[in-house]
Motif scaffolding. Structure first.
Motif, PDB file in Angstrom:
ATOM      1  N   ALA A 246       0.811  -1.220   0.000  1.00  0.00           N
ATOM      2  CA  ALA A 246       0.000   0.000   0.000  1.00  0.00           C
ATOM      3  C   ALA A 246       0.846   1.272   0.000  1.00  0.00           C
ATOM      4  N   ALA A 247       2.155   1.135   0.235  1.00  0.00           N
ATOM      5  CA  ALA A 247       3.028   2.307   0.300  1.00  0.00           C
ATOM      6  C   ALA A 247       3.168   2.965  -1.068  1.00  0.00           C
ATOM      7  N   GLU A 248       3.405   4.273  -1.034  1.00  0.00           N
ATOM      8  CA  GLU A 248       3.487   5.038  -2.278  1.00  0.00           C
ATOM      9  C   GLU A 248       4.645   4.576  -3.163  1.00  0.00           C
ATOM     10  N   GLY A 249       5.755   4.184  -2.547  1.00  0.00           N
ATOM     11  CA  GLY A 249       6.932   3.806  -3.324  1.00  0.00           C
ATOM     12  C   GLY A 249       6.822   2.481  -4.048  1.00  0.00           C
ATOM     13  N   PHE A 250       5.780   1.693  -3.736  1.00  0.00           N
ATOM     14  CA  PHE A 250       5.673   0.379  -4.372  1.00  0.00           C
ATOM     15  C   PHE A 250       5.557   0.479  -5.886  1.00  0.00           C
ATOM     16  N   THR A 251       4.756   1.394  -6.387  1.00  0.00           N
ATOM     17  CA  THR A 251       4.528   1.479  -7.830  1.00  0.00           C
ATOM     18  C   THR A 251       5.727   2.028  -8.585  1.00  0.00           C
ATOM     19  N   ASP A 252       6.780   2.470  -7.867  1.00  0.00           N
ATOM     20  CA  ASP A 252       7.968   3.019  -8.528  1.00  0.00           C
ATOM     21  C   ASP A 252       9.054   1.991  -8.775  1.00  0.00           C
ATOM     22  N   VAL A 253       8.865   0.759  -8.293  1.00  0.00           N
ATOM     23  CA  VAL A 253       9.926  -0.244  -8.454  1.00  0.00           C
ATOM     24  C   VAL A 253      10.010  -0.687  -9.905  1.00  0.00           C
ATOM     25  N   ASP A 254      11.152  -1.268 -10.271  1.00  0.00           N
ATOM     26  CA  ASP A 254      11.318  -1.793 -11.622  1.00  0.00           C
ATOM     27  C   ASP A 254      10.722  -3.199 -11.715  1.00  0.00           C
ATOM     28  N   LEU A 255      10.572  -3.695 -12.918  1.00  0.00           N
ATOM     29  CA  LEU A 255       9.920  -4.990 -13.133  1.00  0.00           C
ATOM     30  C   LEU A 255      10.682  -6.126 -12.471  1.00  0.00           C
ATOM     31  N   VAL A 279      -1.691  -4.891 -10.491  1.00  0.00           N
ATOM     32  CA  VAL A 279      -2.428  -4.071 -11.472  1.00  0.00           C
ATOM     33  C   VAL A 279      -2.102  -2.593 -11.270  1.00  0.00           C
ATOM     34  N   ARG A 280      -2.024  -2.149 -10.005  1.00  0.00           N
ATOM     35  CA  ARG A 280      -1.661  -0.748  -9.753  1.00  0.00           C
ATOM     36  C   ARG A 280      -0.274  -0.439 -10.287  1.00  0.00           C
ATOM     37  N   TRP A 281       0.672  -1.368 -10.106  1.00  0.00           N
ATOM     38  CA  TRP A 281       2.023  -1.166 -10.632  1.00  0.00           C
ATOM     39  C   TRP A 281       1.990  -1.077 -12.160  1.00  0.00           C
ATOM     40  N   ALA A 282       1.201  -1.939 -12.803  1.00  0.00           N
ATOM     41  CA  ALA A 282       1.127  -1.937 -14.264  1.00  0.00           C
ATOM     42  C   ALA A 282       0.558  -0.616 -14.782  1.00  0.00           C
ATOM     43  N   GLU A 285       3.344   1.936 -14.520  1.00  0.00           N
ATOM     44  CA  GLU A 285       4.377   1.692 -15.531  1.00  0.00           C
ATOM     45  C   GLU A 285       3.897   2.130 -16.910  1.00  0.00           C
ATOM     46  N   ALA A 286       2.628   1.895 -17.220  1.00  0.00           N
ATOM     47  CA  ALA A 286       2.083   2.357 -18.500  1.00  0.00           C
ATOM     48  C   ALA A 286       2.145   3.877 -18.598  1.00  0.00           C
ATOM     49  N   GLN A 287       1.853   4.541 -17.505  1.00  0.00           N
ATOM     50  CA  GLN A 287       1.928   6.001 -17.495  1.00  0.00           C
ATOM     51  C   GLN A 287       3.361   6.472 -17.698  1.00  0.00           C
ATOM     52  N   PRO A 293      -3.663   3.142 -20.024  1.00  0.00           N
ATOM     53  CA  PRO A 293      -3.736   1.982 -19.128  1.00  0.00           C
ATOM     54  C   PRO A 293      -4.847   1.009 -19.523  1.00  0.00           C
ATOM     55  N   THR A 294      -4.804   0.524 -20.748  1.00  0.00           N
ATOM     56  CA  THR A 294      -5.777  -0.464 -21.199  1.00  0.00           C
ATOM     57  C   THR A 294      -5.410  -1.834 -20.644  1.00  0.00           C
ATOM     58  N   PRO A 295      -6.362  -2.774 -20.590  1.00  0.00           N
ATOM     59  CA  PRO A 295      -6.025  -4.124 -20.118  1.00  0.00           C
ATOM     60  C   PRO A 295      -4.882  -4.753 -20.898  1.00  0.00           C
ATOM     61  N   GLU A 296      -4.855  -4.521 -22.226  1.00  0.00           N
ATOM     62  CA  GLU A 296      -3.781  -5.093 -23.047  1.00  0.00           C
ATOM     63  C   GLU A 296      -2.427  -4.520 -22.651  1.00  0.00           C
ATOM     64  N   ASN A 297      -2.365  -3.190 -22.438  1.00  0.00           N
ATOM     65  CA  ASN A 297      -1.100  -2.568 -22.055  1.00  0.00           C
ATOM     66  C   ASN A 297      -0.670  -2.975 -20.647  1.00  0.00           C
ATOM     67  N   LYS A 298      -1.633  -3.139 -19.741  1.00  0.00           N
ATOM     68  CA  LYS A 298      -1.299  -3.606 -18.391  1.00  0.00           C
ATOM     69  C   LYS A 298      -0.671  -4.997 -18.447  1.00  0.00           C
TER      70      LYS A 298
END
Length: 517
Positions: A246-255, A279-282, A285-287, A293-298
């Motif tokens: 839930a932390a803000e930094g989670f979505t900033d990690v690399d794949l 899904v939030r990370w995807a 990353e799309a942004q 952020p379409t399902p295909e791009n996620k």
């Protein structure tokens, strides 16, 4: 003046910072001693008609004699990589006869540091005359062992041999590190090979590691190749998975970092929440890649990470409400997973069905019956037994008896209930296949269930299927001793009040408890 500036520029190429950074090109140009004597000693020239290199050495000596002793460079010296700069700056003036031998070593330094220099084509005859006169003046000075300055190739990463920060050019051992500066300081310490400062930074990060910054620090630890810090970050994520996700930094990690976490068996979170975090990370990353952020791009952003989500561990309701409608899974994947949830025997799916377990060590189990008999029937009533343990454990599943009529499939719901509050702490609505033998068959919880010492719990199993084997000559106390450590885990079984389909301490179902310590 031109020669003076040239020598100073040449000497700057030997700065300690470049040597510590491993810039070999600068080091080789500064320390080109191919014509030097033993141990890197530059042979002094006493001839006024010597080669151009010797003339340049004489110019270096002349420059040295015209500099004041008060201009000595505090960072110079053979060990510190000062080399020629030390000799040029620290040579006393010619009006100081008692220290003339140092001027002669200045001439030696000039020859060594400018071995590869090319004389300027615009040099006037007066300059050349000055060089010859200076060379002659130096050659007339008395020679002594102290007048020869020894040059040695600096050892790469020499700072690693120093025990304190003071011994590395730095001003004190007092290091002031804060949250805003720690990462840049760590980067600088690694670049310039200052291991003591690096250790200070890593220790600061360890002390300030929390669930809300664990993913950010994990990314940095992997970037800076700090395996111990990375391991601590992963352990923190295991223990506080929901908060870390839930932390803000989670979505900033690399794949790669995301996959390193998703593949762990030790995460303490329900799989549906793990899917939501992925899904939030995807989306983030799309942004970053300036994509919609379409399902295909996620799905494209997640790549192989999608295979690390353990969809079979979800309930059919969780799967139907979330992943099945997300558009991230293909139609074929959705159908195969629905079949996995609803039919027996279960078809093969391309996703991992091994339960995650926020535990360490080896799986253990205890058996509470001494003998197996037949037959035990089912009519929709749950088999239940109350138990407690002497130490904290995590129950991951039960061993159950199967059919007496040969290979058969069973539907089963398993639960662990907190006796005093009647709260269901863990459950799984699943099935298992048996082969008709008197063996037990594993049925696992979706997540490990924490069992605290001296607290009463109820193990519950509701089976749908033909008559099965059952256990007799049950034991009220069963002790498991770990082979490696000798640690003892003692289970105490008691009758559970209510309708238990006949199961008791003496006989019935739920013969095994599978757990980790």
């Amino acid at each position: 003046m031109r020669c003076c500036v040239y020598l100073f520029q040449q000497s700057l190429q030997c700065s300690p910072s470049k040597m510590a950074a491993g810039e070999s090109n600068s080091r080789s140009s500064c320390l080109n001693l191919s014509t030097s004597g033993p141990l890197g000693n530059a042979p002094p020239s006493n001839s006024a008609h010597s080669s151009p290199a010797s003339n340049r050495g004489a110019v270096g000596a002349a420059v040295g004699m015209n500099r004041g002793a008060g201009n000595a460079n505090p960072r110079s010296g053979p060990e510190n990589g000062g080399g020629a700069e030390s000799a040029v700056r620290s040579t006393p003036s010619a009006q100081n006869p008692p220290r003339q031998s140092v001027a002669q070593s200045g001439a030696t330094s000039g020859a060594a540091s400018n071995m590869t220099a090319t004389p300027s084509s615009s040099s006037s005859s007066s300059t050349a005359s000055t060089s010859v006169d200076a060379s002659a003046a130096v050659s007339s000075l008395p020679s002594s062992p102290a007048s020869v300055l020894v040059y040695r190739e600096p050892v790469y990463n020499w700072q690693a041999t120093k025990s304190t920060v003071k011994e590395r050019f730095l001003y004190s051992d007092e290091v002031q590190i804060g949250p805003e500066t720690v990462m840049t300081t760590l980067y600088t310490a690694k670049k310039y090979a200052v291991p003591a400062l690096e250790a200070h930074c890593v220790e600061f990060l360890k002390k300030n590691l929390r669930a809300d910054n664990a993913f950010m620090l994990l990314t940095q630890a992997r970037l800076f190749d700090e395996p111990q810090l990375a391991s601590l970050c992963l352990e923190n994520i295991d223990k506080n998975t929901a908060d870390a996700l839930a932390a803000e930094g989670f979505t900033d990690v690399d794949l790669d970092t995301l996959m390193a976490v998703l593949e762990r068996d030790t995460l303490g979170v329900r799989e549906v929440r793990l899917f939501g975090a992925a899904v939030r990370w995807a989306e983030a990353e799309a942004q970053r890649q300036q994509l919609q952020p379409t399902p295909e791009n996620k799905r494209r952003m997640l790549g192989k990470a999608i295979s690390l989500i353990r969809f079979p561990l979800m309930t059919i309701e969780e799967f139907a409400a979330g992943p099945a409608q997300s558009g991230i899974l293909t139609d074929r994947e959705v159908v195969s997973l629905f079949l996995h949830f609803t039919v027996n025997p279960k078809p093969h799916v391309e996703f991992i069905d091994r339960p995650r377990c926020c535990l360490r060590g080896k799986e253990c189990s205890i058996t509470r019956f001494s003998q197996v008999e037949s037959r035990w029937g089912y009519s929709g009533t749950s088999d239940r037994i109350r138990f407690s343990v002497n130490r904290r454990i995590f129950v991951v599943g039960f061993g159950l008896y199967g059919s007496i009529h040969g290979p058969t499939d069973y539907q089963v719901n398993i639960q662990i209930i907190h006796t005093d509050s009647n709260t269901v702490l863990g459950q799984n609505d699943t099935g298992f296949s048996c082969d008709g033998t008197a063996s037990t068959f594993r049925v696992m919880f979706k997540e490990p269930v924490e069992i605290l010492p001296s607290v009463n719990y109820i193990a519950c199993a509701t089976l749908k299927g033909p008559d099965s084997h059952y256990g007799t000559k049950g034991m009220r106390k069963v002790t498991h001793e770990a082979p490696a450590t000798g640690t003892k885990t003692c289970f105490t079984f008691c009758y559970a009040a209510g309708n238990n389909n006949g199961t008791s301490v003496e006989d019935g179902q739920i013969p095994e408890v599978i757990f980790y310590t």
